[in-house]
Design a protein around this motif. Structure first.
Motif, PDB file in Angstrom:
ATOM      1  N   TRP A  20      -1.202   0.678   1.811  1.00  0.00           N
ATOM      2  CA  TRP A  20      -2.102   1.254   2.812  1.00  0.00           C
ATOM      3  C   TRP A  20      -2.128   2.774   2.644  1.00  0.00           C
ATOM      4  O   TRP A  20      -1.212   3.364   2.074  1.00  0.00           O
ATOM      5  N   LEU A  21      -3.161   3.401   3.175  1.00  0.00           N
ATOM      6  CA  LEU A  21      -3.302   4.854   3.080  1.00  0.00           C
ATOM      7  C   LEU A  21      -4.025   5.386   4.315  1.00  0.00           C
ATOM      8  O   LEU A  21      -5.018   4.814   4.759  1.00  0.00           O
ATOM      9  N   PHE A  22      -3.504   6.485   4.860  1.00  0.00           N
ATOM     10  CA  PHE A  22      -4.243   7.211   5.883  1.00  0.00           C
ATOM     11  C   PHE A  22      -3.965   8.702   5.724  1.00  0.00           C
ATOM     12  O   PHE A  22      -3.035   9.112   5.014  1.00  0.00           O
ATOM     13  N   PHE A  23      -4.786   9.529   6.373  1.00  0.00           N
ATOM     14  CA  PHE A  23      -4.664  10.982   6.258  1.00  0.00           C
ATOM     15  C   PHE A  23      -4.439  11.620   7.631  1.00  0.00           C
ATOM     16  O   PHE A  23      -4.872  11.101   8.663  1.00  0.00           O
ATOM     17  N   ALA A  24      -3.758  12.763   7.606  1.00  0.00           N
ATOM     18  CA  ALA A  24      -3.559  13.571   8.813  1.00  0.00           C
ATOM     19  C   ALA A  24      -3.791  15.029   8.451  1.00  0.00           C
ATOM     20  O   ALA A  24      -3.472  15.461   7.324  1.00  0.00           O
ATOM     21  N   ASP A  25      -4.353  15.796   9.377  1.00  0.00           N
ATOM     22  CA  ASP A  25      -4.583  17.209   9.076  1.00  0.00           C
ATOM     23  C   ASP A  25      -3.262  17.971   9.082  1.00  0.00           C
ATOM     24  O   ASP A  25      -2.208  17.434   9.423  1.00  0.00           O
ATOM     25  N   SER A  26      -3.304  19.238   8.681  1.00  0.00           N
ATOM     26  CA  SER A  26      -2.083  20.020   8.503  1.00  0.00           C
ATOM     27  C   SER A  26      -1.300  20.215   9.792  1.00  0.00           C
ATOM     28  O   SER A  26      -0.089  20.434   9.774  1.00  0.00           O
ATOM     29  N   ARG A  27      -1.982  20.139  10.934  1.00  0.00           N
ATOM     30  CA  ARG A  27      -1.297  20.279  12.221  1.00  0.00           C
ATOM     31  C   ARG A  27      -0.863  18.939  12.805  1.00  0.00           C
ATOM     32  O   ARG A  27      -0.265  18.897  13.882  1.00  0.00           O
ATOM     33  N   GLY A  45     -13.120  16.516   5.686  1.00  0.00           N
ATOM     34  CA  GLY A  45     -11.689  16.607   5.418  1.00  0.00           C
ATOM     35  C   GLY A  45     -11.334  17.989   4.924  1.00  0.00           C
ATOM     36  O   GLY A  45     -12.209  18.808   4.625  1.00  0.00           O
ATOM     37  N   ALA A  46     -10.053  18.286   4.840  1.00  0.00           N
ATOM     38  CA  ALA A  46      -9.583  19.584   4.345  1.00  0.00           C
ATOM     39  C   ALA A  46      -8.668  19.381   3.153  1.00  0.00           C
ATOM     40  O   ALA A  46      -8.007  18.341   3.023  1.00  0.00           O
ATOM     41  N   MET A  47      -8.610  20.371   2.295  1.00  0.00           N
ATOM     42  CA  MET A  47      -7.805  20.270   1.079  1.00  0.00           C
ATOM     43  C   MET A  47      -6.328  20.031   1.384  1.00  0.00           C
ATOM     44  O   MET A  47      -5.626  19.374   0.626  1.00  0.00           O
ATOM     45  N   ASP A  48      -5.863  20.601   2.519  1.00  0.00           N
ATOM     46  CA  ASP A  48      -4.440  20.482   2.834  1.00  0.00           C
ATOM     47  C   ASP A  48      -4.119  19.319   3.770  1.00  0.00           C
ATOM     48  O   ASP A  48      -3.017  19.238   4.319  1.00  0.00           O
ATOM     49  N   ASP A  49      -5.076  18.413   3.981  1.00  0.00           N
ATOM     50  CA  ASP A  49      -4.740  17.184   4.706  1.00  0.00           C
ATOM     51  C   ASP A  49      -3.655  16.445   3.932  1.00  0.00           C
ATOM     52  O   ASP A  49      -3.631  16.464   2.696  1.00  0.00           O
ATOM     53  N   ALA A  50      -2.775  15.772   4.642  1.00  0.00           N
ATOM     54  CA  ALA A  50      -1.709  14.999   3.990  1.00  0.00           C
ATOM     55  C   ALA A  50      -2.096  13.534   3.932  1.00  0.00           C
ATOM     56  O   ALA A  50      -2.537  12.954   4.926  1.00  0.00           O
ATOM     57  N   GLY A  51      -1.964  12.953   2.737  1.00  0.00           N
ATOM     58  CA  GLY A  51      -2.190  11.532   2.573  1.00  0.00           C
ATOM     59  C   GLY A  51      -0.874  10.783   2.714  1.00  0.00           C
ATOM     60  O   GLY A  51       0.117  11.128   2.061  1.00  0.00           O
ATOM     61  N   TYR A  52      -0.838   9.776   3.563  1.00  0.00           N
ATOM     62  CA  TYR A  52       0.361   8.962   3.773  1.00  0.00           C
ATOM     63  C   TYR A  52       0.128   7.610   3.112  1.00  0.00           C
ATOM     64  O   TYR A  52      -0.619   6.771   3.614  1.00  0.00           O
ATOM     65  N   ALA A  53       0.768   7.433   1.951  1.00  0.00           N
ATOM     66  CA  ALA A  53       0.644   6.178   1.202  1.00  0.00           C
ATOM     67  C   ALA A  53       1.856   5.308   1.528  1.00  0.00           C
ATOM     68  O   ALA A  53       3.002   5.733   1.391  1.00  0.00           O
ATOM     69  N   ILE A  54       1.592   4.090   1.956  1.00  0.00           N
ATOM     70  CA  ILE A  54       2.645   3.167   2.392  1.00  0.00           C
ATOM     71  C   ILE A  54       2.573   1.915   1.539  1.00  0.00           C
ATOM     72  O   ILE A  54       1.487   1.377   1.304  1.00  0.00           O
ATOM     73  N   ALA A  55       3.716   1.463   1.059  1.00  0.00           N
ATOM     74  CA  ALA A  55       3.752   0.255   0.235  1.00  0.00           C
ATOM     75  C   ALA A  55       4.890  -0.644   0.691  1.00  0.00           C
ATOM     76  O   ALA A  55       5.979  -0.168   1.027  1.00  0.00           O
ATOM     77  N   TYR A  56       4.614  -1.946   0.699  1.00  0.00           N
ATOM     78  CA  TYR A  56       5.636  -2.920   1.095  1.00  0.00           C
ATOM     79  C   TYR A  56       5.798  -3.962   0.003  1.00  0.00           C
ATOM     80  O   TYR A  56       4.829  -4.614  -0.406  1.00  0.00           O
ATOM     81  N   SER A  57       7.026  -4.118  -0.476  1.00  0.00           N
ATOM     82  CA  SER A  57       7.354  -5.154  -1.448  1.00  0.00           C
ATOM     83  C   SER A  57       7.894  -6.358  -0.682  1.00  0.00           C
ATOM     84  O   SER A  57       8.926  -6.257  -0.008  1.00  0.00           O
ATOM     85  N   VAL A  58       7.180  -7.476  -0.786  1.00  0.00           N
ATOM     86  CA  VAL A  58       7.583  -8.673  -0.049  1.00  0.00           C
ATOM     87  C   VAL A  58       8.896  -9.229  -0.586  1.00  0.00           C
ATOM     88  O   VAL A  58       9.813  -9.553   0.171  1.00  0.00           O
ATOM     89  N   SER A  59       9.017  -9.336  -1.905  1.00  0.00           N
ATOM     90  CA  SER A  59      10.219  -9.932  -2.481  1.00  0.00           C
ATOM     91  C   SER A  59      11.452  -9.059  -2.278  1.00  0.00           C
ATOM     92  O   SER A  59      12.558  -9.566  -2.085  1.00  0.00           O
ATOM     93  N   LEU A  60      11.278  -7.731  -2.313  1.00  0.00           N
ATOM     94  CA  LEU A  60      12.407  -6.817  -2.088  1.00  0.00           C
ATOM     95  C   LEU A  60      12.616  -6.522  -0.609  1.00  0.00           C
ATOM     96  O   LEU A  60      13.641  -5.964  -0.235  1.00  0.00           O
TER      97      LEU A  60
END
Length: 213
Positions: A189-196, A143-158
């Motif tokens: 959930w979480l996934f990563f993507a590189d800077s490009r 991995g690279a330091m500048d990879d972007a982490g995409y954190a996704i959250a879903y609230s069932v009640s909201l």
């Protein structure tokens, strides 16, 4: 209905194309055929389940189309990212009991790729949101330091699906829901993507830990 005078061939009786010729009281007339309106048959149980699956998944993914564009970019040579996300999730993203269809949240995927994820992922429920943390180290793991982490959250009640990003080296990101989250069913959930945004990781589902004090 229309009347007509005898031509060179005289009047006609019976069906010709979409009209019918007839005669009444020495009057020749033509009338169009009655079109029977076909009522749609009731969908089968299997068709109803498939339709419900489509609606559930479409509604769930709708708020994060741009995130799917990144997560499935490597598979979009012949289809849109949303279509790829549908086909990738359709076979395993549901739970079906009798006639009830619900999303199987831990099985949902927002990305597909071979980029390194992170390890040590945690999702910590707070009073107004969720803090997602991961191992920020990259040495020797692809991995690279500048990879972007995409954190996704879903609230069932909201019924809210939200995504926040942070660089890999930061090791954490906070997703705010702006109100009390105690007792709220939340999925992360979480996934990563590189800077490009060319390479992405697989999606990791992260169970919630105890709320912070």
């Amino acid at each position: 209905m229309a009347t007509f005078k005898e031509g060179i061939n005289g009047p006609f009786k019976g069906k010709v194309g979409s009209v019918i010729g007839s005669r009444w009281r020495n009057i020749s007339y033509m009338k169009g055929m009655y079109k029977v309106k076909r009522t749609k048959s009731k969908p089968s149980e299997k068709q109803a389940v498939q339709h419900h699956k489509f609606k559930l998944l479409n509604r769930f993914f709708m708020p994060i189309g741009p995130v799917l564009d990144i997560g499935f970019r490597g598979l979009t040579s012949r289809a849109t990212a949303k279509n790829i996300a549908f086909s990738y999730n359709y076979d395993h993203a549901f739970m079906v009991e009798d006639d009830q269809v619900t999303l199987n949240y831990p099985a949902l995927k927002f990305s597909h790729g071979s980029l390194f994820t992170a390890g040590a992922e945690k999702a910590i429920l707070t009073h107004d949101g969720v803090k997602v943390v991961w191992n920020p180290k990259t040495y020797g793991v692809g991995g690279a330091m500048d990879d972007a982490g995409y954190a996704i959250a879903y609230s069932v009640s909201l019924d809210l699906l939200r995504c926040e990003t942070a660089l890999r080296h930061e090791g954490e990101v906070f997703i705010s829901f702006g109100e009390a989250m105690k007792g709220n069913e939340l999925h992360v959930w979480l996934f990563f993507a590189d800077s490009r945004k060319k390479q992405v990781s697989r999606t990791e589902y992260i169970p919630l830990t105890d709320a912070e004090a």
